[in-house]
Design a protein around this motif. Structure first.
Motif, PDB file in Angstrom:
ATOM      1  N   GLY A 131      -6.279   6.053  -3.097  1.00 52.89           N
ATOM      2  CA  GLY A 131      -6.268   7.465  -3.480  1.00 52.89           C
ATOM      3  C   GLY A 131      -4.825   7.944  -3.529  1.00 52.89           C
ATOM      4  O   GLY A 131      -3.972   7.449  -2.780  1.00 52.89           O
ATOM      5  N   LEU A 190       0.846  -1.201   0.000  1.00 51.22           N
ATOM      6  CA  LEU A 190       0.000   0.000   0.000  1.00 51.22           C
ATOM      7  C   LEU A 190       0.876   1.243   0.000  1.00 51.22           C
ATOM      8  O   LEU A 190       1.677   1.451   0.920  1.00 51.22           O
ATOM      9  CB  LEU A 190      -0.929  -0.007   1.219  1.00 51.22           C
ATOM     10  CG  LEU A 190      -1.982  -1.118   1.240  1.00 51.22           C
ATOM     11  CD1 LEU A 190      -2.843  -1.013   2.505  1.00 51.22           C
ATOM     12  CD2 LEU A 190      -2.857  -1.092  -0.003  1.00 51.22           C
ATOM     13  N   ALA A 237       5.884   2.880   7.433  1.00 47.37           N
ATOM     14  CA  ALA A 237       5.761   3.886   8.491  1.00 47.37           C
ATOM     15  C   ALA A 237       6.215   5.213   7.865  1.00 47.37           C
ATOM     16  O   ALA A 237       5.458   5.823   7.120  1.00 47.37           O
ATOM     17  CB  ALA A 237       6.585   3.505   9.703  1.00 47.37           C
ATOM     18  N   GLU A 238       7.465   5.628   8.097  1.00 52.49           N
ATOM     19  CA  GLU A 238       7.891   6.916   7.559  1.00 52.49           C
ATOM     20  C   GLU A 238       8.217   6.809   6.073  1.00 52.49           C
ATOM     21  O   GLU A 238       7.436   7.157   5.204  1.00 52.49           O
ATOM     22  CB  GLU A 238       9.069   7.449   8.355  1.00 52.49           C
ATOM     23  CG  GLU A 238       9.292   8.924   8.088  1.00 52.49           C
ATOM     24  CD  GLU A 238      10.578   9.424   8.711  1.00 52.49           C
ATOM     25  OE1 GLU A 238      10.669  10.620   8.978  1.00 52.49           O
ATOM     26  OE2 GLU A 238      11.492   8.612   8.914  1.00 52.49           O
ATOM     27  N   GLN A 255      -3.260  10.548  -2.509  1.00 51.88           N
ATOM     28  CA  GLN A 255      -2.941  11.611  -1.547  1.00 51.88           C
ATOM     29  C   GLN A 255      -2.293  10.963  -0.333  1.00 51.88           C
ATOM     30  O   GLN A 255      -2.637   9.829   0.019  1.00 51.88           O
ATOM     31  CB  GLN A 255      -4.220  12.332  -1.090  1.00 51.88           C
ATOM     32  CG  GLN A 255      -4.985  13.007  -2.200  1.00 51.88           C
ATOM     33  CD  GLN A 255      -4.208  14.168  -2.795  1.00 51.88           C
ATOM     34  OE1 GLN A 255      -3.591  14.937  -2.056  1.00 51.88           O
ATOM     35  NE2 GLN A 255      -4.236  14.293  -4.116  1.00 51.88           N
TER      36      GLN A 255
END
Ligand code: SAM
Length: 178
Positions: free
Chosen positions: A128, A84, A110-111, A130
Motif C-alpha cells: 500500500g 519494502l 528504519a527511519e 501509505q
C-alpha cells in the motif's frame, strides 16, 4: 519452504531495539530463515535467537557490518532482492513476478533509507502507498508471498523447541519440555 533472508538496515540501537526485535520475530514466525542486522547491536540478535532456541525451528539472527556488501554478495550468488518501501510498486501488482523466486532477500528500513537501495533492489515494493511500519509491511508481504506459493505461513512447524502452544478456545495451554 523458500529460502528467505531479511536484511534490516538503519537500526538505531537507542531507538529501534523493540521494533527490530519484532521484525526478527515476525520474520521467523512467517517462514523466513535468517535476519541480518546491519548494526552492531548484539542484544537484539541475542534476544531473537533466544526465542528460536525456546520455541524451535532453525531461524538465525546475526549482525553484519555492511548492508551494501551483503546485497552485493547475495546478488553475486544469484539471489534476488526486494526492498519494502511505500514508494515502490504496489504489492498486488508485483507479487506474481516475485512468487517462486528464490533465494529472496527482503530489505526493511528504519527511519530514512539510503538512496542507493532503490537502485540495488530488484523490486521496490509498497505494501500500500501509505506510510506505516516495517513489521506490518513484512508480515503482509510474507503472507502474500507464501499464500501464492500454496504454503500457509500460519501453519508452520517449529521443531526442536521447549515451548509449544496448544491452540485452545479460551485460556492458555502450553506444552513445556524441560
Ligand atoms: N520515511 C522512511 C523512508 O524514507 O523510507 C520510511 C520509514 S518507515 C517507519 C520504516 C520502514 O517501514 C521502511 O523503510 C519500509 O521498509 C517499511 N514501510 C513503511 N511503510 C511501508 C509501506 N507502505 N510499504 C512497504 N514498506 C513500508
Amino acid at each position: 519452504m523458500m529460502k528467505i533472508v531479511i536484511l534490516r538496515i538503519g537500526h538505531r540501537p537507542q531507538r529501534d531495539q523493540r521494533v527490530t526485535t519484532h521484525v526478527g520475530l515476525t520474520a521467523r514466525a512467517l517462514g523466513a530463515s535468517t535476519m541480518l542486522l546491519a548494526s552492531n547491536d548484539k542484544g537484539v540478535v541475542q534476544s531473537i535467537n533466544e526465542v528460536s532456541r525456546q520455541w524451535g525451528g532453525n531461524f538465525i539472527a546475526r549482525t553484519v557490518t555492511s548492508w551494501k556488501q551483503e546485497i552485493h554478495d547475495w546478488k553475486d550468488k544469484g539471489g534476488k532482492v526486494v526492498h519494502l518501501t511505500m514508494y515502490g510498486r504496489n504489492l498486488p501488482d508485483v507479487i506474481d513476478e516475485i512468487s517462486g523466486i528464490e533465494p529472496l532477500m527482503i530489505v526493511v528500513g528504519a527511519e530514512k533509507v539510503p538512496p542507493g537501495i532503490y537502485q540495488m533492489a530488484d523490486w521496490n515494493v509498497a505494501v500500500g502507498s501509505q506510510p506505516h511500519s516495517e513489521i506490518a509491511a513484512l508480515a503482509v508481504f510474507l503472507d502474500r508471498l507464501h499464500t501464492l506459493g500454496n504454503n500457509d505461513p500460519l501453519a508452520l512447524e517449529f521443531p526442536g523447541g521447549n515451548l509449544k502452544i496448544i491452540a485452545s478456545e479460551r485460556g492458555k495451554n502450553m506444552e513445556e519440555k524441560y
